[in-house]
Design a protein around this motif. Structure first.
Motif, short mmCIF file in Angstrom:
data_model
loop_
_atom_site.label_atom_id
_atom_site.label_comp_id
_atom_site.label_asym_id
_atom_site.label_seq_id
_atom_site.Cartn_x
_atom_site.Cartn_y
_atom_site.Cartn_z
N ILE A 8 1.05 -1.15 -0.16
CA ILE A 8 0.08 0.05 -0.02
C ILE A 8 0.89 1.32 0.08
O ILE A 8 1.66 1.60 0.98
CB ILE A 8 -0.94 0.27 1.26
N ASP A 9 0.91 1.92 -1.18
CA ASP A 9 1.91 2.76 -1.43
C ASP A 9 1.29 4.42 -0.76
O ASP A 9 0.25 4.54 -1.34
CB ASP A 9 2.25 2.92 -2.72
N GLY A 10 2.05 4.99 -0.16
CA GLY A 10 1.79 6.44 0.19
C GLY A 10 1.68 7.25 -0.76
O GLY A 10 2.84 7.32 -1.61
N CYS A 11 0.75 8.12 -0.99
CA CYS A 11 0.70 9.23 -2.35
C CYS A 11 2.13 9.90 -2.26
O CYS A 11 2.59 10.39 -3.12
CB CYS A 11 -0.30 9.97 -2.27
N PHE A 12 2.41 10.54 -0.92
CA PHE A 12 3.61 11.37 -0.81
C PHE A 12 4.87 10.74 -1.24
O PHE A 12 5.73 10.87 -2.11
CB PHE A 12 3.52 12.39 0.04
N TRP A 13 5.08 9.41 -0.31
CA TRP A 13 6.38 9.01 -0.44
C TRP A 13 6.62 8.20 -1.66
O TRP A 13 7.83 7.90 -2.14
CB TRP A 13 6.24 7.78 0.79
N HIS A 14 5.49 7.80 -2.23
CA HIS A 14 5.75 7.19 -3.57
C HIS A 14 5.48 7.76 -4.91
O HIS A 14 5.44 7.09 -6.00
CB HIS A 14 5.02 5.77 -3.62
N GLY A 15 5.15 9.17 -4.95
CA GLY A 15 4.80 9.84 -5.80
C GLY A 15 3.54 9.60 -6.83
O GLY A 15 3.54 9.52 -8.05
N CYS A 16 2.59 9.43 -6.13
CA CYS A 16 1.18 9.17 -6.69
C CYS A 16 0.94 10.25 -7.83
O CYS A 16 0.96 11.49 -7.56
CB CYS A 16 0.09 9.36 -5.67
N PRO A 17 0.72 9.83 -9.15
CA PRO A 17 0.42 10.77 -9.96
C PRO A 17 -0.60 11.72 -9.79
O PRO A 17 -0.82 12.57 -10.37
CB PRO A 17 0.23 9.86 -11.36
N GLN A 18 -1.76 11.24 -9.05
CA GLN A 18 -2.78 11.85 -8.97
C GLN A 18 -2.65 13.20 -7.64
O GLN A 18 -3.29 14.07 -7.55
CB GLN A 18 -4.15 11.38 -8.24
N HIS A 19 -2.13 12.46 -6.58
CA HIS A 19 -2.00 13.46 -5.42
C HIS A 19 -0.78 14.03 -4.96
O HIS A 19 -0.47 14.67 -4.07
CB HIS A 19 -2.61 12.56 -4.16
N TYR A 20 0.56 13.58 -5.56
CA TYR A 20 1.80 14.03 -5.05
C TYR A 20 1.87 15.61 -5.50
O TYR A 20 1.62 15.71 -6.62
CB TYR A 20 2.89 13.22 -5.71
N VAL A 21 2.33 16.42 -4.54
CA VAL A 21 2.39 17.67 -4.78
C VAL A 21 3.93 17.99 -4.33
O VAL A 21 4.28 17.63 -2.90
CB VAL A 21 1.53 18.55 -3.94
N GLU A 22 4.92 18.61 -5.07
CA GLU A 22 6.11 18.85 -4.79
C GLU A 22 6.22 19.70 -3.38
O GLU A 22 5.67 20.88 -3.73
CB GLU A 22 6.88 19.23 -6.00
N PRO A 23 7.03 19.43 -2.67
CA PRO A 23 7.02 20.51 -1.31
C PRO A 23 7.75 21.68 -2.18
O PRO A 23 8.51 21.71 -2.98
CB PRO A 23 8.24 19.79 -0.53
N LYS A 24 7.68 22.91 -1.26
CA LYS A 24 7.95 24.20 -1.68
C LYS A 24 9.53 24.29 -1.10
O LYS A 24 10.33 25.15 -1.74
CB LYS A 24 6.97 25.33 -0.95
N THR A 25 9.97 23.77 -0.34
CA THR A 25 11.12 23.73 0.24
C THR A 25 11.99 22.54 0.15
O THR A 25 11.54 21.53 -0.23
CB THR A 25 11.33 23.90 1.74
N ARG A 26 13.33 22.57 -0.10
CA ARG A 26 14.26 21.46 -0.36
C ARG A 26 13.43 20.62 -1.50
O ARG A 26 13.56 19.29 -1.34
CB ARG A 26 14.32 20.51 1.05
N THR A 27 13.28 21.00 -2.44
CA THR A 27 12.54 20.36 -3.71
C THR A 27 13.74 19.43 -4.21
O THR A 27 13.30 18.27 -4.55
CB THR A 27 12.10 21.35 -4.63
N GLU A 28 15.11 19.95 -4.41
CA GLU A 28 15.98 19.00 -5.01
C GLU A 28 15.89 17.66 -3.90
O GLU A 28 15.88 16.50 -4.62
CB GLU A 28 17.19 19.48 -5.18
N PHE A 29 16.16 17.62 -2.56
CA PHE A 29 16.22 16.66 -1.87
C PHE A 29 14.95 15.89 -2.00
O PHE A 29 15.12 14.42 -2.12
CB PHE A 29 16.17 17.48 -0.21
N TRP A 30 13.48 16.45 -2.05
CA TRP A 30 12.29 15.44 -2.15
C TRP A 30 12.58 15.04 -3.47
O TRP A 30 11.72 13.94 -3.70
CB TRP A 30 11.20 16.48 -1.73
#
Length: 97
Positions: free
Chosen positions: A18-40
């Motif tokens: 069961i993949d988390g939308c943030f941690w696994h980059g869900c195409p529907q729900h992943y939103v890139e963070p505003k800070t440390r974008t390269e790290f994330w």
């Protein structure tokens, strides 16, 4: 490398993730963070690559790897699993030595 399925049906050789939308980059729900974008960006890309490799390794070992997103309706996920695992049946048992 240590990797763990969320649920494993060992007799049927089915591993469920069961993949988390943030941690696994869900195409529907992943939103890139505003800070440390390269790290994330690197972190999520690494997670995705690891997921693909895990699936490949399991399949090469004779397992079926199934992945669901955390946002999917649990009733639909369970229904899919019941149908699929029921259709697989149990592999032949080997006699104990």
């Amino acid at each position: 490398m240590r990797r763990t399925a969320d649920i494993a049906f060992t007799r049927s050789r089915v591993a469920i993730f069961i993949d988390g939308c943030f941690w696994h980059g869900c195409p529907q729900h992943y939103v890139e963070p505003k800070t440390r974008t390269e790290f994330w960006s690197d972190k999520i890309a690494g997670n995705t690559a690891r997921d693909l490799e895990t699936t490949r390794l399991l399949e090469e070992a004779g397992w079926m790897a199934l992945r669901f997103w955390e946002h999917e309706d649990p009733r639909e996920v369970v229904s899919t699993l019941v149908e699929l695992i029921g259709s697989l049946g149990s592999p032949p048992r080997t006699p104990s030595a």
